[in-house]
Design an enzyme around this catalytic site. Sequence first.
Site, PDB file in Angstrom:
ATOM      1  CE  LYS A 214      36.153  40.417  26.085  1.00  0.00           C
ATOM      2  NZ  LYS A 214      34.866  40.886  26.642  1.00  0.00           N
TER       3      LYS A 214
ATOM      4  CD  GLN B 272      39.368  45.249  31.210  1.00  0.00           C
ATOM      5  OE1 GLN B 272      38.725  45.642  32.159  1.00  0.00           O
ATOM      6  NE2 GLN B 272      39.628  43.964  31.019  1.00  0.00           N
TER       7      GLN B 272
ATOM      8  CE  LYS C 193      42.196  43.921  34.476  1.00  0.00           C
ATOM      9  NZ  LYS C 193      41.131  43.773  35.445  1.00  0.00           N
TER      10      LYS C 193
ATOM     11  CE  LYS D 185      34.844  47.213  34.012  1.00  0.00           C
ATOM     12  NZ  LYS D 185      35.496  45.937  34.344  1.00  0.00           N
TER      13      LYS D 185
ATOM     14  N   GLY E 196      30.726  40.990  31.785  1.00  0.00           N
ATOM     15  CA  GLY E 196      30.154  41.361  33.078  1.00  0.00           C
ATOM     16  C   GLY E 196      31.154  42.049  33.984  1.00  0.00           C
ATOM     17  CG  ASP E 197      33.134  44.956  36.754  1.00  0.00           C
ATOM     18  OD1 ASP E 197      34.281  44.526  36.631  1.00  0.00           O
ATOM     19  OD2 ASP E 197      32.823  45.772  37.651  1.00  0.00           O
TER      20      ASP E 197
ATOM     21  CB  THR F 124      38.028  36.700  37.539  1.00  0.00           C
ATOM     22  OG1 THR F 124      37.463  37.029  36.273  1.00  0.00           O
ATOM     23  CG2 THR F 124      38.839  37.869  38.051  1.00  0.00           C
TER      24      THR F 124
ATOM     25  CG  ASN G 102      32.424  35.715  38.817  1.00  0.00           C
ATOM     26  OD1 ASN G 102      33.630  35.833  38.617  1.00  0.00           O
ATOM     27  ND2 ASN G 102      31.689  34.838  38.158  1.00  0.00           N
TER      28      ASN G 102
HETATM   29  P1  NDP Z   1      30.051  40.740  42.006  1.00  0.00           P
HETATM   30  O1  NDP Z   1      28.988  41.747  41.776  1.00  0.00           O
HETATM   31  O2  NDP Z   1      29.823  39.340  41.621  1.00  0.00           O
HETATM   32  O3  NDP Z   1      30.478  40.756  43.541  1.00  0.00           O
HETATM   33  C1  NDP Z   1      30.946  41.893  44.181  1.00  0.00           C
HETATM   34  C2  NDP Z   1      31.133  41.569  45.649  1.00  0.00           C
HETATM   35  O4  NDP Z   1      31.792  42.659  46.286  1.00  0.00           O
HETATM   36  C3  NDP Z   1      29.833  41.372  46.394  1.00  0.00           C
HETATM   37  O5  NDP Z   1      30.009  40.464  47.436  1.00  0.00           O
HETATM   38  C4  NDP Z   1      29.537  42.760  46.952  1.00  0.00           C
HETATM   39  O6  NDP Z   1      28.759  42.754  48.131  1.00  0.00           O
HETATM   40  C5  NDP Z   1      30.927  43.263  47.242  1.00  0.00           C
HETATM   41  N1  NDP Z   1      30.958  44.710  47.059  1.00  0.00           N
HETATM   42  C6  NDP Z   1      30.631  45.399  45.964  1.00  0.00           C
HETATM   43  N2  NDP Z   1      30.749  46.722  46.177  1.00  0.00           N
HETATM   44  C7  NDP Z   1      31.147  46.831  47.435  1.00  0.00           C
HETATM   45  C8  NDP Z   1      31.444  47.947  48.235  1.00  0.00           C
HETATM   46  N3  NDP Z   1      31.326  49.208  47.800  1.00  0.00           N
HETATM   47  N4  NDP Z   1      31.872  47.700  49.486  1.00  0.00           N
HETATM   48  C9  NDP Z   1      31.980  46.456  49.924  1.00  0.00           C
HETATM   49  N5  NDP Z   1      31.706  45.358  49.220  1.00  0.00           N
HETATM   50  C10 NDP Z   1      31.293  45.553  47.982  1.00  0.00           C
HETATM   51  O7  NDP Z   1      31.347  41.333  41.270  1.00  0.00           O
HETATM   52  P2  NDP Z   1      32.638  40.554  40.773  1.00  0.00           P
HETATM   53  O8  NDP Z   1      33.005  39.497  41.739  1.00  0.00           O
HETATM   54  O9  NDP Z   1      32.452  40.223  39.345  1.00  0.00           O
HETATM   55  O10 NDP Z   1      33.734  41.716  40.819  1.00  0.00           O
HETATM   56  C11 NDP Z   1      34.503  41.992  41.991  1.00  0.00           C
HETATM   57  C12 NDP Z   1      35.721  42.815  41.612  1.00  0.00           C
HETATM   58  O11 NDP Z   1      36.525  42.079  40.680  1.00  0.00           O
HETATM   59  C13 NDP Z   1      35.440  44.152  40.941  1.00  0.00           C
HETATM   60  O12 NDP Z   1      36.452  45.076  41.293  1.00  0.00           O
HETATM   61  C14 NDP Z   1      35.572  43.822  39.462  1.00  0.00           C
HETATM   62  O13 NDP Z   1      35.874  44.967  38.686  1.00  0.00           O
HETATM   63  C15 NDP Z   1      36.750  42.849  39.510  1.00  0.00           C
HETATM   64  N6  NDP Z   1      36.871  41.975  38.353  1.00  0.00           N
HETATM   65  C16 NDP Z   1      35.857  41.141  37.986  1.00  0.00           C
HETATM   66  C17 NDP Z   1      36.008  40.298  36.915  1.00  0.00           C
HETATM   67  C18 NDP Z   1      34.972  39.283  36.542  1.00  0.00           C
HETATM   68  O14 NDP Z   1      35.269  38.444  35.685  1.00  0.00           O
HETATM   69  N7  NDP Z   1      33.798  39.274  37.142  1.00  0.00           N
HETATM   70  C19 NDP Z   1      37.229  40.332  36.093  1.00  0.00           C
HETATM   71  C20 NDP Z   1      38.281  41.171  36.620  1.00  0.00           C
HETATM   72  C21 NDP Z   1      38.066  41.988  37.683  1.00  0.00           C
HETATM   73  P3  NDP Z   1      27.161  42.975  48.052  1.00  0.00           P
HETATM   74  O15 NDP Z   1      26.613  41.765  47.382  1.00  0.00           O
HETATM   75  O16 NDP Z   1      26.750  43.148  49.455  1.00  0.00           O
HETATM   76  O17 NDP Z   1      27.000  44.225  47.226  1.00  0.00           O
END
Ligand code: NDP
Length: 445
Positions: free
Chosen positions: A89, A110, A113, A125, A164-165, A209, A240
């Site tokens: 997962k 993962q 976690k 993943k 998603g991610d 999250t 997110n």
């Molecule tokens: P989103 O795609 O919804 O958002 C990512 C955010 O981070 C955006 O604002 C993006 O900016 C910014 N970002 C992405 N890459 C970069 C980078 N290289 N440098 C700077 N800013 C960056 O992703 P999520 O919120 O879902 O995920 C964020 C983190 O949380 C990740 O590490 C993910 O693995 C982790 N995570 C997510 C979960 C989930 O349920 N969604 C669960 C557990 C962990 P921009 O829009 O400008 O690209």
Amino acid sequence: MDVIEKVLRDVKKRNPHEPEFYQAVEEVLTTLKPVIEKNARYRNIGILERLVEPERQIIFRVPWVDDKGNVNVNRGFRVQFNSAIGPYKGGIRFHPSVYSGIIKFLGFEQIFKNSLSGLPIGGGKGGSDFDPKNKSDGEIMRFCQSFMNELYRHIGADVDIPAGDIGVGKREIGYLFGQYKKLKNGYEAGVFTGKGLTYGGSLVRNEATGYGLIYFVKRMLEENNHSLKNQKIIISGAGNVAIHACEKSIQMGAHVIAMCDSKGYIYDEDGINIETIKRIKEVERKRISEYVKYHENAKYYEGQKNIWNVKCDLALPCATQNDITLDEAKKLVENGVKFIGEGANMPCTNDALKLFLENDILVAPAKAANAGGVSTSALEMSQNSIRLSWTFEEVDTKLKEIMENIFETTSNSAKMYSDKNNYIAGANIAGFIKVAEAMLSQGII
Ligand code: NDP
């Protein structure tokens, strides 16, 4: 040379040019020393050697046609890392930086976690180097369909359940699930989580999250006689995780003063207006710089990393890996940061984490603190199995209980094997022991 050093050396040799994967393994293994030393059983059956090698890695071609009629080819990945405690997962990431080292580090994290969540799910993943930015809806759909044309044969509700991610939200999950359903000729709702509410999704999954992160941080602060009320918070990211961490922080009386996307950050002394952020990011899909048009006291600064110059009590990195390196960590420490809550996966480098611990800064580690998303995914799977939907309050209550349990498990194991406040070691050790025991029971496979 002890077993941990030997395994680390072999991981580096066998996975050259994958620094993120090595970093993730090093971070976990170095904290496992007290457990490995005490348990000859783990050493004798090669638990560590097996743990760092994925059970299966799939790499595939993803061809798709853009709106101009050009053929594009991306690379797709699914790493099925460990199924000792349940089916694989883990999410799917679409970002140009994706390659095997990123997917392996995420899959490895993962495992622990999912173990900490207390739910029966293994670690995996996936993703692609596809960049969803500036693509039309039709292009996103065609890409997702092509991605699933290969992935479908490797997943299933009892085999491997993606979610998603980064770059994969509701829209992408809808297209991926639709194509899976067509290829399999059956309605297997439990094969994907993060689905829309009209076709088997769970309430709270979208918020889980970010909300879960704040539930965990709240407990960490309480255990150390602090509260979230009036804490000054900065959050990296505006996706997110960041949005819902911000929303819950505000609900708990904290003061969020800065947020960013990959281009730059906004600073709003009056407190970030979460409704404006949601409109810009979720509805209009625009840059965070737009925020200053609606809030005259707010300021926008170019350069995402500069957000860590802002003085705060609590820093919540919720964007991506290695967001806080030693340089950013030093700035945070100089500015008097007291707490770190990792919303993203591996957002701090190992030397940054070391600096925080040396300065008695409390760190809520990602494996534990951001486990609310996958835990609510498991609740979505439960609802799909029993063909019932729980209310928002029911799921939120379960999420809160899960996060509190994860905190207790993490904290107890920190006290037992490490320092009371070393939640990083606590999370790694507690996550590891459950998986190791399951692997021990199942023979050498
Ligand atoms: P989103 O795609 O919804 O958002 C990512 C955010 O981070 C955006 O604002 C993006 O900016 C910014 N970002 C992405 N890459 C970069 C980078 N290289 N440098 C700077 N800013 C960056 O992703 P999520 O919120 O879902 O995920 C964020 C983190 O949380 C990740 O590490 C993910 O693995 C982790 N995570 C997510 C979960 C989930 O349920 N969604 C669960 C557990 C962990 P921009 O829009 O400008 O690209």
